[in-house]
Design an enzyme around this catalytic site. Structure first.
Site, PDB file in Angstrom:
ATOM      1  N   HIS A   1      -3.472  -5.726   1.174  1.00 46.18           N
ATOM      2  CA  HIS A   1      -2.803  -5.956   2.460  1.00 46.18           C
ATOM      3  C   HIS A   1      -2.811  -7.437   2.847  1.00 46.18           C
ATOM      4  O   HIS A   1      -3.732  -7.888   3.554  1.00 46.18           O
ATOM      5  CB  HIS A   1      -3.506  -5.161   3.566  1.00 46.18           C
ATOM      6  CG  HIS A   1      -3.284  -3.699   3.525  1.00 46.18           C
ATOM      7  ND1 HIS A   1      -2.265  -3.074   4.206  1.00 46.18           N
ATOM      8  CD2 HIS A   1      -3.970  -2.718   2.879  1.00 46.18           C
ATOM      9  CE1 HIS A   1      -2.333  -1.765   3.996  1.00 46.18           C
ATOM     10  NE2 HIS A   1      -3.349  -1.520   3.187  1.00 46.18           N
TER      11      HIS A   1
ATOM     12  N   GLU B   1      -1.060  -8.891   5.064  1.00 45.41           N
ATOM     13  CA  GLU B   1      -0.866  -9.041   6.512  1.00 45.41           C
ATOM     14  C   GLU B   1      -2.185  -9.003   7.272  1.00 45.41           C
ATOM     15  O   GLU B   1      -2.249  -9.378   8.447  1.00 45.41           O
ATOM     16  CB  GLU B   1       0.091  -7.969   7.042  1.00 45.41           C
ATOM     17  CG  GLU B   1      -0.475  -6.574   7.223  1.00 45.41           C
ATOM     18  CD  GLU B   1      -0.578  -5.773   5.939  1.00 45.41           C
ATOM     19  OE1 GLU B   1      -0.967  -4.587   6.006  1.00 45.41           O
ATOM     20  OE2 GLU B   1      -0.259  -6.314   4.846  1.00 45.41           O
TER      21      GLU B   1
ATOM     22  N   CYS C   1       0.834  -1.198   0.000  1.00 45.72           N
ATOM     23  CA  CYS C   1       0.000   0.000   0.000  1.00 45.72           C
ATOM     24  C   CYS C   1       0.877   1.259   0.000  1.00 45.72           C
ATOM     25  O   CYS C   1       1.519   1.556  -0.996  1.00 45.72           O
ATOM     26  CB  CYS C   1      -0.973  -0.032   1.174  1.00 45.72           C
ATOM     27  SG  CYS C   1      -2.397   1.073   0.993  1.00 45.72           S
TER      28      CYS C   1
END
Length: 233
Positions: free
Chosen positions: A195, A197, A89
């Site tokens: 994302h 994660e 990002c």
């Protein structure tokens, strides 16, 4: 593989990244403050991560100020020596501003912040459900750059629908050619808007992000092999 996660003023996904790498992937993680310069504890087999957020408040252009931080000077040197670097990002935006990756991230085509689960895929792989959260995630590059990205297999991820079909309706920001993530030509620097994660925990009901890290680790292995071959020649 050891990971370093850079923390800028305005980073807000640094601890998410640390948690995913340390607890879900069982990796050693070292947090790196943006004013530091020392990366001597990392070898080119390790990976430096630029997490999501709003580095330096996203003033000027996203990532434009972070590009000049002391730590980024070391990250650029690390990448140029073959070290692995991942930008997610805002981290992707910083990599483009640093010219470690080609292209630019523009304001979303609908001019609105988007925060939702999307689907993306790597090549002919299965569709992975990964969250996005950005206002300026529309990847753009000129035709010459796009040709080189395609020719050199540098497009790592494309937005798609749940069935893996790439189409305009599954593109959350209007990115050209539905590009969600790319690598540099050497294969050791990767950037992506989604994302991973945020999708590594069984408690959250989605672990597709683990597959993303496996794909990126594979890219890193191939990059290392290319570098060894180039050195030998």
């Amino acid at each position: 593989m050891k990971f370093g996660v850079v923390v800028f003023p305005g980073s807000n996904c640094d601890r998410d990244m640390q948690d995913a790498l340390q607890y879900d992937l069982n990796k050693e993680v070292i947090m790196l403050w943006h004013k530091e310069k020392d990366l001597s504890m990392f070898s080119t087999e390790d990976c430096i991560v630029l997490p999501g957020g709003f580095s330096y408040g996203d003033y000027l252009r996203c990532g434009a100020i972070a590009r000049f931080s002391p730590m980024m000077q070391s990250v650029i040197d690390f990448a140029n020596r073959g070290g692995k670097v991942l930008g997610v990002c805002n981290g992707f935006q910083i990599l483009c501003e640093s010219h470690l990756l080609p292209g630019v991230l523009l304001q979303n085509a609908h001019q609105q912040f988007v925060c939702k689960n999307i689907y993306m895929k790597n090549g002919d792989g299965r569709a992975l459900k990964i969250p996005v959260a950005h206002g300026e995630g529309r990847f753009y590059a000129d035709e010459k750059t796009l040709y080189e990205l395609e020719e050199n297999d540098q497009v790592i991820f494309r937005y798609c629908d749940e069935k893996g079909t790439v189409n305009a309706g599954s593109n959350p920001n209007g990115a050209i050619r539905s590009i969600a993530g790319i690598s540099n030509r050497a294969g050791n620097v990767w950037g992506m808007m989604p994302h991973p994660e945020r999708a590594t925990s069984a408690a959250l009901g989605n672990q597709d992000g683990l597959e993303v890290f496996k794909i990126l680790e594979l890219y890193g292995t191939v990059a290392a092999e290319k570098q060894e071959l180039a050195t030998a020649l």
